[in-house]
Write an enzyme that holds these catalytic residues in place. Structure first.
Site, PDB file in Angstrom:
ATOM      1  CD  GLN A  98      -2.801   1.318   2.349  1.00 48.27           C
ATOM      2  OE1 GLN A  98      -2.275   1.661   3.409  1.00 48.27           O
ATOM      3  NE2 GLN A  98      -4.111   1.101   2.234  1.00 48.27           N
ATOM      4  CE1 TYR A 178      -2.651   9.527   7.141  1.00 48.19           C
ATOM      5  CE2 TYR A 178      -3.911   7.624   6.396  1.00 48.19           C
ATOM      6  CZ  TYR A 178      -3.238   8.301   7.397  1.00 48.19           C
ATOM      7  OH  TYR A 178      -3.158   7.755   8.655  1.00 48.19           O
ATOM      8  NE  ARG A 225      -8.155   0.672   3.016  1.00 48.26           N
ATOM      9  CZ  ARG A 225      -7.906   0.678   4.325  1.00 48.26           C
ATOM     10  NH1 ARG A 225      -7.195   1.642   4.865  1.00 48.26           N
ATOM     11  NH2 ARG A 225      -8.346  -0.291   5.088  1.00 48.26           N
ATOM     12  NE  ARG A 317     -10.445  -2.920  14.502  1.00 43.82           N
ATOM     13  CZ  ARG A 317     -11.678  -2.955  15.022  1.00 43.82           C
ATOM     14  NH1 ARG A 317     -11.850  -3.052  16.313  1.00 43.82           N
ATOM     15  NH2 ARG A 317     -12.735  -2.918  14.234  1.00 43.82           N
TER      16      ARG A 317
END
Length: 393
Positions: A98, A178, A225, A317
């Site tokens: 990524q 971002y 993404r 997670r």
């Protein structure tokens, strides 16, 4: 009927199941942003994922502002990641990188005192993480139009470096507040040039960076993404549906291998959407495999695939404390809890010491992927399983 345990083709990559490992920053690199040996162990342990999407990796020093995160702009970083990808491939796994530019979220302490950059002069809310702890976020300067080709070139170079490092492909991180997301959404983009104002203009940086990466390593090894329905780090949009439909159509026209949508539900456990997930409305506008992300368990994941909303799910997670997560989901076994106190520490504890279910050696040997294929074949009487995305729309 397709489910999470069926294989899928994601461009050049054939994944043995549709349970992908989502990118998670774990802060186990060096201060020079070089991967460390325990990172090879960590990712190899989780190689039973249909596909591993690596933690976010900086495309340049300008774009990286997280302590002990890693980069892909230098030879030592490329060599360090090569150890990781080799370890994953040795046990039959697949892994993509990524690619990350944090934009205004970078603190000046990472930049020798220089200002971070963004779409416009804005400041991220709250605090930035640094090597001396949390510090107040600072104002970013607006990237000039003539600087943008350099950012695009950094993404292309990082993609090339990812392939040199042995990654099977890349994913552009265009979500979570971002840099690319800062250009996409109108809460952070106040530009009056070709990169601001209209939806077409705000999607331009995403389109240019994606095309540059595709031109460098191929569309079949490029993913993106997006995070349509949530506010992250102060970034949101007043009209997200038309914006992200336009983004999906642009990416579909470029021909990328897959698109991931991170969309926490309104009652999410890790991030909360400010509206319901938009994946059902976006789905008709993207021709390739659509990956869904946030708060998915096996039941919800299978229901989404069956309904034709998505083709795979990315899970974060649960992979922390369950390195053999697909195996546990296949068996209906209970999941181990993780320790948030070790998410961003630099040691082995809470990173590579979580146990496997049953025989750890067998799980790490790569035999689990064969077990998926054997079980699927037995369940379907040996019939060939479809690899293409779900066609129900």
């Amino acid at each position: 009927m397709l489910n999470l345990f069926d294989p899928i083709r994601l461009g050049a990559i054939t994944a043995p199941n549709r349970i992908l490992m989502a990118p998670m920053t774990r802060a186990r690199g060096t201060r020079e942003h070089v991967p460390t040996p325990i990172m090879a162990d960590y990712y190899a342990q989780r190689a039973s994922a249909g596909l591993i999407i690596s933690e976010a990796i900086g495309i340049s020093q300008q774009g990286l502002g997280w302590p002990y995160a890693t980069g892909l702009w230098g030879r030592e970083q490329i060599a360090g990641w090569r150890h990781v990808t080799d370890a994953v491939h040795e046990v039959g796994g697949r892994i993509i990188a990524q690619l990350w530019h944090m934009g205004r979220v970078v603190h000046p302490t990472f930049l020798d005192g220089a200002q971070p950059v963004s779409a416009s002069v804005t400041t991220a809310p709250g605090h930035a993480y640094t090597y001396v702890g949390k510090l107040p976020s600072t104002a970013a300067r607006c990237l000039s139009t003539h600087e943008i080709p350099g950012i695009v070139a950094d993404y292309a170079t990082a993609a090339s470096n990812a392939r040199k490092a042995g990654f099977d492909g890349v994913q552009l991180h265009a979500s979570n507040g971002y840099l690319i997301d800062q250009f996409l959404r109108d809460s952070s983009n106040f530009r009056g040039d070709a990169y601001g104002g209209s939806i077409v203009n705000r999607v331009r940086l995403l389109a240019e960076t994606t095309q540059a990466v595709v031109d460098t390593i191929g569309a079949d090894r490029t993913g993106v993404r997006l995070s349509p329905n949530g506010e992250t780090q102060g970034v949101r949009d007043s009209e997200p549906l038309p914006l992200f439909i336009a983004a999906a159509e642009t990416l579909s026209a470029i021909g990328i291998a897959h698109l991931e949508l991170r969309e926490p539900p309104l009652n999410g456990t890790f991030g909360v959407g400010y509206l319901d997930p938009l994946a059902p409305q976006i789905r008709p506008h993207f021709r390739g495999p659509l990956i869904l992300n946030s708060d998915f368990d096996a039941t919800r994941g299978n229901a989404s695939i069956e309904a034709g909303i998505g083709d795979a799910v990315a899970v974060g997670r649960p992979f922390i404390a369950n390195p053999d997560l697909p195996h546990r989901l296949l068996e209906g076994a209970p999941l181990s809890p993780d320790d948030p106190g070790t998410w961003f520490t630099q040691g082995r504890e809470g990173y590579v010491d979580y146990p496997f279910m049953g025989d750890a050696a067998e799980a790490r040997s790569g035999r689990l992927n064969q077990e998926f294929r054997n079980r699927q074949s037995r369940a379907r009487g040996g019939t060939r399983l479809p690899l293409e995305p779900h066609t129900k729309r």
